[in-house]
Design an enzyme around this catalytic site. Structure first.
Site, PDB file in Angstrom:
ATOM      1  N   ASP A  21       0.789  -1.243   0.000  1.00 13.49           N
ATOM      2  CA  ASP A  21       0.000   0.000   0.000  1.00 13.49           C
ATOM      3  C   ASP A  21       0.819   1.291   0.000  1.00 13.49           C
ATOM      4  OD1 ASP A  21      -1.927  -1.956   0.259  1.00 13.49           O
ATOM      5  OD2 ASP A  21      -2.936  -1.070   1.988  1.00 13.49           O
ATOM      6  N   LYS A 106      -6.975  -4.870  -3.114  1.00 17.43           N
ATOM      7  CA  LYS A 106      -7.726  -5.472  -2.004  1.00 17.43           C
ATOM      8  C   LYS A 106      -8.738  -4.486  -1.456  1.00 17.43           C
ATOM      9  CE  LYS A 106      -4.275  -4.030   1.313  1.00 17.43           C
ATOM     10  NZ  LYS A 106      -5.101  -2.928   1.882  1.00 17.43           N
ATOM     11  N   CYS A 145      -2.319  -2.421   7.586  1.00 17.36           N
ATOM     12  CA  CYS A 145      -2.200  -3.392   6.498  1.00 17.36           C
ATOM     13  C   CYS A 145      -0.911  -4.201   6.544  1.00 17.36           C
ATOM     14  CB  CYS A 145      -2.399  -2.699   5.156  1.00 17.36           C
ATOM     15  SG  CYS A 145      -4.131  -2.180   4.947  1.00 17.36           S
TER      16      CYS A 145
HETATM   17  C1  VGL Z   1      -4.689   1.112   5.666  1.00 18.13           C
HETATM   18  C2  VGL Z   1      -6.015   2.408   7.020  1.00 18.13           C
HETATM   19  C3  VGL Z   1      -7.066   2.267   6.137  1.00 18.13           C
HETATM   20  C4  VGL Z   1      -3.343   0.505   5.403  1.00 18.13           C
HETATM   21  C5  VGL Z   1      -5.741   0.940   4.793  1.00 18.13           C
HETATM   22  O1  VGL Z   1      -2.991   0.321   4.224  1.00 18.13           O
HETATM   23  O2  VGL Z   1      -2.616   0.240   6.382  1.00 18.13           O
HETATM   24  N1  VGL Z   1      -4.839   1.824   6.784  1.00 18.13           N
HETATM   25  N2  VGL Z   1      -6.918   1.530   5.026  1.00 18.13           N
END
Ligand code: VGL
Ligand code: ZN
Length: 199
Positions: A21, A106, A145
């Site tokens: 991410d 995802k 994540c």
């Molecule tokens: C994430 C908060 C909300 C992450 C994803 O990638 O860690 N954190 N959505």
């Protein structure tokens, strides 16, 4: 592989790099993670090391519909972020993904969040089918994540190495990131540094 007393990590057959991410919204956008830009240089260097050996690089993407359950206006904990197809959902500026990088999207279902790259993606089976047994992991965010991806990976039977200097935490509560790293270590992941990875 490493020998006793040697922290060096030489990528080899069976290894894959998982970049979690590293997307615009998490670096400079709507859900910017403190210090997130600092993960880009070490991940670029490690990705180049994997690519130079012909080893797989996987980049995951939080990939939400615009009415995702995790967003404030749906009663969720987060500002809108990483809406599929928007610039903030693309790779962060400066991240250099090698040619052939596999992108794993995802959390694309409105009603359900999914912090783990293994949730609903088929990733574990794809990796096993490719002969992968060890994952080197970095990215964002340590306490969401990265944590969920790493613990799922360990539970799925992979050896996991987390690059502590190539992850950053949201830290909703101070110390969340440190506690997440400790939880990953306790789960069985090895905590290492990007500098340990041979170029
Ligand atoms: C994430 C908060 C909300 C992450 C994803 O990638 O860690 N954190 N959505
Ligand atoms: Zn999200």
């Amino acid at each position: 592989m490493t020998s006793p007393g040697d922290d060096r990590l030489v990528p080899g057959p069976g290894d894959a790099l998982v970049i979690v991410d590293v997307q615009g919204d998490f670096v400079t956008g709507t859900l910017a993670v403190p210090g997130a830009a600092d993960v880009i240089a070490p991940l670029n260097r490690v990705a180049a090391a994997f690519a130079a050996r012909g080893l797989p690089v996987i980049a995951t993407r939080d990939w939400h519909p615009d009415d995702h359950v995790s967003f404030h206006d749906q009663g969720g904990p987060w500002p809108p972020h990483c809406v599929a197809g928007t610039p903030g959902a693309e790779s962060a500026a400066g991240l250099e993904l090698p040619a052939g990088t596999t992108i794993v999207e995802k959390a694309g279902t409105a009603a359900m969040d999914a912090y783990s790259a293994f949730q609903g993606t088929g990733l574990a089976g794809d990796l096993r089918a490719g002969g992968i047994h060890r994952l080197v992991v970095g990215g964002l965010a340590t306490d969401y994540c990265v944590l969920e991806t790493v613990t799922d990976a360990v539970a799925a039977g992979f050896d996991v190495v987390v690059l502590a200097d190539a992850v950053r935490a949201v830290d909703v509560e101070p110390g969340d990131g440190d506690r997440a790293l400790e939880a990953m270590r306790r789960a069985g992941a090895r905590i290492a540094s990007a500098g340990d990875v041979a170029a």
